[in-house]
Design a protein around this motif. Structure first.
Motif, PDB file in Angstrom:
ATOM      1  N   LEU A  92       0.759  -1.180  -0.010  1.00 34.86           N
ATOM      2  CA  LEU A  92      -0.091   0.201   0.078  1.00 34.86           C
ATOM      3  C   LEU A  92       0.835   1.308  -0.078  1.00 34.86           C
ATOM      4  CD1 LEU A  92      -3.180  -0.633   2.462  1.00 34.86           C
ATOM      5  CD2 LEU A  92      -3.097  -0.755  -0.202  1.00 34.86           C
ATOM      6  N   GLY A  93       2.075   1.245   0.372  1.00 31.15           N
ATOM      7  CA  GLY A  93       3.144   2.289   0.225  1.00 31.15           C
ATOM      8  C   GLY A  93       3.410   2.755  -1.093  1.00 31.15           C
ATOM      9  N   CYS A  94       2.898   1.938  -2.099  1.00 32.10           N
ATOM     10  CA  CYS A  94       3.168   2.300  -3.512  1.00 32.10           C
ATOM     11  C   CYS A  94       2.237   3.202  -4.062  1.00 32.10           C
ATOM     12  CB  CYS A  94       3.187   0.966  -4.376  1.00 32.10           C
ATOM     13  SG  CYS A  94       4.742  -0.205  -3.872  1.00 32.10           S
ATOM     14  N   CYS A  95       1.081   3.162  -3.161  1.00 35.88           N
ATOM     15  CA  CYS A  95       0.025   3.973  -3.739  1.00 35.88           C
ATOM     16  C   CYS A  95       0.097   5.455  -3.465  1.00 35.88           C
ATOM     17  CB  CYS A  95      -1.248   3.496  -2.893  1.00 35.88           C
ATOM     18  SG  CYS A  95      -1.837   2.040  -3.249  1.00 35.88           S
ATOM     19  N   VAL A  96       1.153   6.079  -4.038  1.00 37.25           N
ATOM     20  CA  VAL A  96       1.814   7.449  -3.749  1.00 37.25           C
ATOM     21  C   VAL A  96       0.850   8.453  -4.350  1.00 37.25           C
ATOM     22  CG1 VAL A  96       4.170   6.800  -3.689  1.00 37.25           C
ATOM     23  CG2 VAL A  96       3.198   7.356  -6.026  1.00 37.25           C
ATOM     24  N   GLY A  97      -0.351   8.007  -5.321  1.00 35.50           N
ATOM     25  CA  GLY A  97      -1.217   8.904  -5.565  1.00 35.50           C
ATOM     26  C   GLY A  97      -2.552   9.183  -4.843  1.00 35.50           C
ATOM     27  N   VAL A  98      -2.422   8.435  -3.808  1.00 40.16           N
ATOM     28  CA  VAL A  98      -3.325   8.671  -2.647  1.00 40.16           C
ATOM     29  C   VAL A  98      -3.212  10.027  -2.149  1.00 40.16           C
ATOM     30  CG1 VAL A  98      -4.415   7.953  -0.526  1.00 40.16           C
ATOM     31  CG2 VAL A  98      -3.828   6.145  -2.449  1.00 40.16           C
ATOM     32  N   SER A  99      -4.000  11.160  -2.468  1.00 40.50           N
ATOM     33  CA  SER A  99      -3.825  12.605  -2.137  1.00 40.50           C
ATOM     34  C   SER A  99      -5.122  12.923  -1.171  1.00 40.50           C
ATOM     35  CB  SER A  99      -3.662  13.464  -3.242  1.00 40.50           C
ATOM     36  OG  SER A  99      -4.346  13.187  -4.142  1.00 40.50           O
ATOM     37  N   SER A 100      -6.311  12.597  -1.458  1.00 38.30           N
ATOM     38  CA  SER A 100      -7.454  12.853  -1.058  1.00 38.30           C
ATOM     39  C   SER A 100      -7.512  12.175   0.385  1.00 38.30           C
ATOM     40  CB  SER A 100      -8.641  12.519  -1.544  1.00 38.30           C
ATOM     41  OG  SER A 100      -8.644  13.387  -2.687  1.00 38.30           O
ATOM     42  N   GLY A 101      -7.425  10.663   0.502  1.00 41.88           N
ATOM     43  CA  GLY A 101      -7.437  10.051   1.829  1.00 41.88           C
ATOM     44  C   GLY A 101      -7.571   8.521   1.790  1.00 41.88           C
TER      45      GLY A 101
END
Length: 139
Positions: A92-101
């Motif tokens: 889940l640390g690769c989900c670097v696009g997660v910016s909203s939440g």
């Protein structure tokens, strides 16, 4: 409009979707939503064009698949209020696009929070891991 159990919906103008357990405003991007009757989270996920993944309040059990780490373009990931167990995958640390939440609250996730989640440093709204069985601090 939204039909209960529909997996994806493409809209060209802002649309409010409602069902018995989901209310979501779509703004022209693909949104992946919970599928009625499923018990475990899917491992086959779209890796392009999806901006919101919402499996919150879906009654899901089992673990979070490592394949969720492939969702690098997703801006919001919601897995709250399920019966998910096991550890939070380091992927889940690769989900670097997660910016909203990111919301993994109200599950039965256990052990340490992966240090890889420290890479998700662009959150503008929420990062919620509460009401789990986690044994470490947020990296």
């Amino acid at each position: 409009g939204y039909r209960h159990g529909q997996e994806m919906q493409m809209v060209s103008s802002p649309t409010l979707l409602c069902s018995s357990n989901t209310v979501m405003l779509l703004t022209g991007a693909w949104t992946l939503m919970a599928v009625a009757g499923a018990t475990t989270l899917p491992t086959m996920l779209p890796t392009t064009g999806t901006t919101v993944v919402s499996y919150g309040q879906g009654g899901y059990t089992g673990t979070i698949p490592t394949e969720f780490g492939l969702l690098t373009k997703v801006t919001e990931l919601d897995l709250r209020l399920n019966s998910l167990s096991g550890t939070i995958p380091t992927q889940l640390g690769c989900c670097v696009g997660v910016s909203s939440g990111l919301d993994l609250s109200w599950n039965s996730l256990s052990l340490a929070i992966p240090t890889e989640l420290g890479q998700l440093d662009q959150m503008s709204s929420y990062f919620d891991l509460s009401s789990n069985l986690l044994s470490s601090t947020i990296p």
